[in-house]
Scaffold this motif. Structure first.
Motif, PDB file in Angstrom:
ATOM      1  N   VAL A 117       0.862  -1.177   0.000  1.00 24.21           N
ATOM      2  CA  VAL A 117       0.000   0.000   0.000  1.00 24.21           C
ATOM      3  C   VAL A 117       0.901   1.229   0.000  1.00 24.21           C
ATOM      4  CG1 VAL A 117      -1.837   1.235   1.202  1.00 24.21           C
ATOM      5  CG2 VAL A 117      -1.749  -1.246   1.334  1.00 24.21           C
ATOM      6  N   CYS A 118       0.470   2.256  -0.698  1.00 22.44           N
ATOM      7  CA  CYS A 118       1.225   3.516  -0.736  1.00 22.44           C
ATOM      8  C   CYS A 118       0.701   4.466   0.335  1.00 22.44           C
ATOM      9  CB  CYS A 118       1.100   4.162  -2.109  1.00 22.44           C
ATOM     10  SG  CYS A 118       2.079   5.664  -2.310  1.00 22.44           S
ATOM     11  N   VAL A 119       1.626   5.102   1.053  1.00 24.61           N
ATOM     12  CA  VAL A 119       1.271   6.036   2.123  1.00 24.61           C
ATOM     13  C   VAL A 119       1.016   7.420   1.537  1.00 24.61           C
ATOM     14  CG1 VAL A 119       2.142   7.188   4.205  1.00 24.61           C
ATOM     15  CG2 VAL A 119       2.611   4.765   3.834  1.00 24.61           C
ATOM     16  N   ALA A 120      -0.009   8.091   2.053  1.00 24.09           N
ATOM     17  CA  ALA A 120      -0.296   9.469   1.652  1.00 24.09           C
ATOM     18  C   ALA A 120      -0.382  10.335   2.908  1.00 24.09           C
ATOM     19  CB  ALA A 120      -1.609   9.539   0.873  1.00 24.09           C
ATOM     20  N   GLY A 121       0.172  11.521   2.845  1.00 23.95           N
ATOM     21  CA  GLY A 121       0.091  12.432   3.985  1.00 23.95           C
ATOM     22  C   GLY A 121       1.346  12.428   4.837  1.00 23.95           C
ATOM     23  N   ASP A 122       1.344  13.297   5.847  1.00 25.21           N
ATOM     24  CA  ASP A 122       2.553  13.501   6.644  1.00 25.21           C
ATOM     25  C   ASP A 122       2.390  13.166   8.124  1.00 25.21           C
ATOM     26  OD1 ASP A 122       0.944  15.532   7.587  1.00 25.21           O
ATOM     27  OD2 ASP A 122       2.356  17.154   7.166  1.00 25.21           O
ATOM     28  N   SER A 123       1.275  12.562   8.510  1.00 26.41           N
ATOM     29  CA  SER A 123       1.045  12.385   9.946  1.00 26.41           C
ATOM     30  C   SER A 123       1.937  11.324  10.572  1.00 26.41           C
ATOM     31  CB  SER A 123      -0.427  12.042  10.218  1.00 26.41           C
ATOM     32  OG  SER A 123      -0.702  10.708   9.874  1.00 26.41           O
ATOM     33  N   MET A 124       2.572  10.455   9.750  1.00 26.27           N
ATOM     34  CA  MET A 124       3.475   9.450  10.318  1.00 26.27           C
ATOM     35  C   MET A 124       4.939   9.810  10.141  1.00 26.27           C
ATOM     36  SD  MET A 124       1.689   7.357  11.955  1.00 26.27           S
ATOM     37  CE  MET A 124       2.902   6.096  12.321  1.00 26.27           C
ATOM     38  N   GLU A 125       5.213  11.031   9.694  1.00 27.86           N
ATOM     39  CA  GLU A 125       6.611  11.471   9.627  1.00 27.86           C
ATOM     40  C   GLU A 125       7.137  11.685  11.051  1.00 27.86           C
ATOM     41  OE1 GLU A 125       6.974  14.892   7.127  1.00 27.86           O
ATOM     42  OE2 GLU A 125       6.627  13.739   5.296  1.00 27.86           O
ATOM     43  N   PRO A 126       8.418  11.407  11.279  1.00 24.70           N
ATOM     44  CA  PRO A 126       9.464  11.098  10.284  1.00 24.70           C
ATOM     45  C   PRO A 126       9.590   9.615   9.940  1.00 24.70           C
ATOM     46  CG  PRO A 126      10.473  11.303  12.429  1.00 24.70           C
ATOM     47  CD  PRO A 126       8.990  11.576  12.632  1.00 24.70           C
ATOM     48  N   THR A 127       8.746   8.760  10.508  1.00 23.96           N
ATOM     49  CA  THR A 127       8.878   7.321  10.270  1.00 23.96           C
ATOM     50  C   THR A 127       8.480   6.947   8.855  1.00 23.96           C
ATOM     51  OG1 THR A 127       8.288   6.991  12.600  1.00 23.96           O
ATOM     52  CG2 THR A 127       8.324   5.039  11.186  1.00 23.96           C
ATOM     53  N   LEU A 128       7.303   7.395   8.421  1.00 22.07           N
ATOM     54  CA  LEU A 128       6.812   7.130   7.071  1.00 22.07           C
ATOM     55  C   LEU A 128       6.567   8.451   6.369  1.00 22.07           C
ATOM     56  CD1 LEU A 128       4.174   4.310   7.780  1.00 22.07           C
ATOM     57  CD2 LEU A 128       6.556   4.035   7.057  1.00 22.07           C
ATOM     58  N   HIS A 129       6.944   8.517   5.107  1.00 25.16           N
ATOM     59  CA  HIS A 129       6.783   9.735   4.321  1.00 25.16           C
ATOM     60  C   HIS A 129       5.681   9.554   3.287  1.00 25.16           C
ATOM     61  CE1 HIS A 129      11.293  10.896   5.106  1.00 25.16           C
ATOM     62  NE2 HIS A 129      10.558  10.805   6.211  1.00 25.16           N
ATOM     63  N   ASP A 130       5.137  10.661   2.843  1.00 26.17           N
ATOM     64  CA  ASP A 130       4.184  10.650   1.742  1.00 26.17           C
ATOM     65  C   ASP A 130       4.835   9.984   0.527  1.00 26.17           C
ATOM     66  OD1 ASP A 130       1.652  11.651   0.522  1.00 26.17           O
ATOM     67  OD2 ASP A 130       3.041  12.784  -0.733  1.00 26.17           O
ATOM     68  N   GLY A 131       4.167   8.987  -0.053  1.00 24.76           N
ATOM     69  CA  GLY A 131       4.706   8.295  -1.212  1.00 24.76           C
ATOM     70  C   GLY A 131       5.443   7.010  -0.905  1.00 24.76           C
ATOM     71  N   ASP A 132       5.701   6.720   0.376  1.00 16.40           N
ATOM     72  CA  ASP A 132       6.353   5.458   0.735  1.00 16.40           C
ATOM     73  C   ASP A 132       5.450   4.282   0.378  1.00 16.40           C
ATOM     74  OD1 ASP A 132       8.590   6.702   1.754  1.00 16.40           O
ATOM     75  OD2 ASP A 132       8.040   6.420   3.859  1.00 16.40           O
ATOM     76  N   ASP A 133       6.045   3.215  -0.142  1.00 17.52           N
ATOM     77  CA  ASP A 133       5.334   1.947  -0.309  1.00 17.52           C
ATOM     78  C   ASP A 133       5.603   1.101   0.920  1.00 17.52           C
ATOM     79  OD1 ASP A 133       3.947   1.908  -2.818  1.00 17.52           O
ATOM     80  OD2 ASP A 133       5.884   1.892  -3.824  1.00 17.52           O
ATOM     81  N   VAL A 134       4.550   0.584   1.540  1.00 16.97           N
ATOM     82  CA  VAL A 134       4.728  -0.244   2.729  1.00 16.97           C
ATOM     83  C   VAL A 134       4.196  -1.648   2.474  1.00 16.97           C
ATOM     84  CG1 VAL A 134       4.764   1.649   4.394  1.00 16.97           C
ATOM     85  CG2 VAL A 134       2.579   0.656   3.740  1.00 16.97           C
ATOM     86  N   LEU A 135       4.926  -2.624   2.998  1.00 16.98           N
ATOM     87  CA  LEU A 135       4.497  -4.015   2.925  1.00 16.98           C
ATOM     88  C   LEU A 135       3.672  -4.327   4.161  1.00 16.98           C
ATOM     89  CD1 LEU A 135       4.835  -6.900   1.597  1.00 16.98           C
ATOM     90  CD2 LEU A 135       6.709  -7.221   3.223  1.00 16.98           C
ATOM     91  N   ILE A 136       2.478  -4.855   3.945  1.00 15.98           N
ATOM     92  CA  ILE A 136       1.562  -5.168   5.038  1.00 15.98           C
ATOM     93  C   ILE A 136       1.532  -6.671   5.252  1.00 15.98           C
ATOM     94  CG2 ILE A 136      -0.778  -4.880   5.923  1.00 15.98           C
ATOM     95  CD1 ILE A 136       0.777  -2.287   5.265  1.00 15.98           C
ATOM     96  N   ASP A 137       1.704  -7.082   6.511  1.00 16.49           N
ATOM     97  CA  ASP A 137       1.561  -8.483   6.897  1.00 16.49           C
ATOM     98  C   ASP A 137       0.145  -8.670   7.442  1.00 16.49           C
ATOM     99  OD1 ASP A 137       1.632 -11.037   7.873  1.00 16.49           O
ATOM    100  OD2 ASP A 137       3.405 -10.752   9.135  1.00 16.49           O
ATOM    101  N   ARG A 138      -0.728  -9.258   6.645  1.00 19.39           N
ATOM    102  CA  ARG A 138      -2.129  -9.403   7.042  1.00 19.39           C
ATOM    103  C   ARG A 138      -2.330 -10.472   8.116  1.00 19.39           C
ATOM    104  NH1 ARG A 138      -2.531  -9.721   1.539  1.00 19.39           N
ATOM    105  NH2 ARG A 138      -3.523 -11.790   1.691  1.00 19.39           N
ATOM    106  N   ASP A 139      -1.302 -11.268   8.388  1.00 19.39           N
ATOM    107  CA  ASP A 139      -1.386 -12.245   9.472  1.00 19.39           C
ATOM    108  C   ASP A 139      -1.256 -11.581  10.845  1.00 19.39           C
ATOM    109  OD1 ASP A 139      -1.770 -14.531   7.971  1.00 19.39           O
ATOM    110  OD2 ASP A 139       0.369 -15.010   7.837  1.00 19.39           O
ATOM    111  N   ARG A 140      -0.710 -10.374  10.873  1.00 19.03           N
ATOM    112  CA  ARG A 140      -0.421  -9.719  12.154  1.00 19.03           C
ATOM    113  C   ARG A 140      -1.448  -8.606  12.387  1.00 19.03           C
ATOM    114  NH1 ARG A 140       5.931  -8.547  11.984  1.00 19.03           N
ATOM    115  NH2 ARG A 140       5.639  -8.265  14.238  1.00 19.03           N
ATOM    116  N   CYS A 141      -2.538  -8.986  13.000  1.00 26.81           N
ATOM    117  CA  CYS A 141      -3.640  -8.051  13.239  1.00 26.81           C
ATOM    118  C   CYS A 141      -3.945  -7.916  14.722  1.00 26.81           C
ATOM    119  CB  CYS A 141      -4.892  -8.509  12.481  1.00 26.81           C
ATOM    120  SG  CYS A 141      -4.712  -8.384  10.683  1.00 26.81           S
TER     121      CYS A 141
END
Length: 201
Positions: A117-141
């Motif tokens: 999934v691609c991240v949009a926005g700046d609320s998770m900066e500095p950890t995640l930036h707008d435009g970052d692609d993140v890999l999601i583990d759907r087993d870990r919920c």
């Protein structure tokens, strides 16, 4: 082998290494150093893909992996928002992401449980930036305040840290400019935990 293949292509077509280097946005000596000095040892994925496209050859000739050697991970078109939110109704699969199986094993993610999934926005900066692609583990919920999760909250896809709270959960941003958000029980679905991020520098 890929270096020899590239040298044969260049010679057969009478191409200039300096001109090809400029096609990649590199300095004119870049590909000469690759061929003659072995630096870099392997072409970066972006350079390899661009060269293969320009030369009209299969990327495997230049050292790319065969599709059979990669785990195909689906991507979701809609952005997981680190700000205002992406609408789940707009979800659609786009070009999948090819992952080396060894990397998925290292991350502890089953290929069948992986999504991008691609991240949009700046609320998770500095950890995640707008435009970052993140890999999601759907087993870990399972809620863990140390992790970052993608959730569906009342029709939105969001990426946040999650804390258990009375009557629901708190959605916490890494950017202190964004307030903590409360999601009542039954209004959200944990889709998976962020296991890896890709970023264009």
């Amino acid at each position: 082998m890929q270096r020899a293949n590239f040298a044969k292509l260049v010679a057969a077509r009478g191409l200039r290494l300096a001109a090809l280097s400029r096609v990649l946005g590199r300095n004119p000596a870049y590909l000469q150093q690759y061929l003659m000095r072995g630096s870099p040892r392997e072409l970066p994925e972006r350079d390899r893909a661009r060269l293969a496209e320009y030369l009209g050859v299969d990327e495997t000739l230049l050292g790319g992996r065969r599709a059979a050697d990669l785990a195909i991970v689906p991507r979701i078109e809609v952005a997981a928002s680190a700000g205002p939110g992406g609408w789940a109704e707009d979800e659609a699969l786009r070009a999948p992401f090819a992952f080396p199986p060894a990397l998925l094993r290292q991350l502890g993610v089953r290929p069948e449980a992986a999504s991008m999934v691609c991240v949009a926005g700046d609320s998770m900066e500095p950890t995640l930036h707008d435009g970052d692609d993140v890999l999601i583990d759907r087993d870990r919920c399972r809620i863990d305040p140390r992790g970052i999760f993608v959730l569906r909250v009342e029709g939105e896809l969001v990426v946040k840290r999650v804390r258990a709270a009375v009557g629901g959960v708190e959605l916490v941003s890494d950017n202190p400019a964004h307030p903590v958000r409360f999601a009542r029980a039954g209004s959200f679905q944990l889709l998976g935990r962020v296991a890896w991020l890709g970023r264009v520098l």
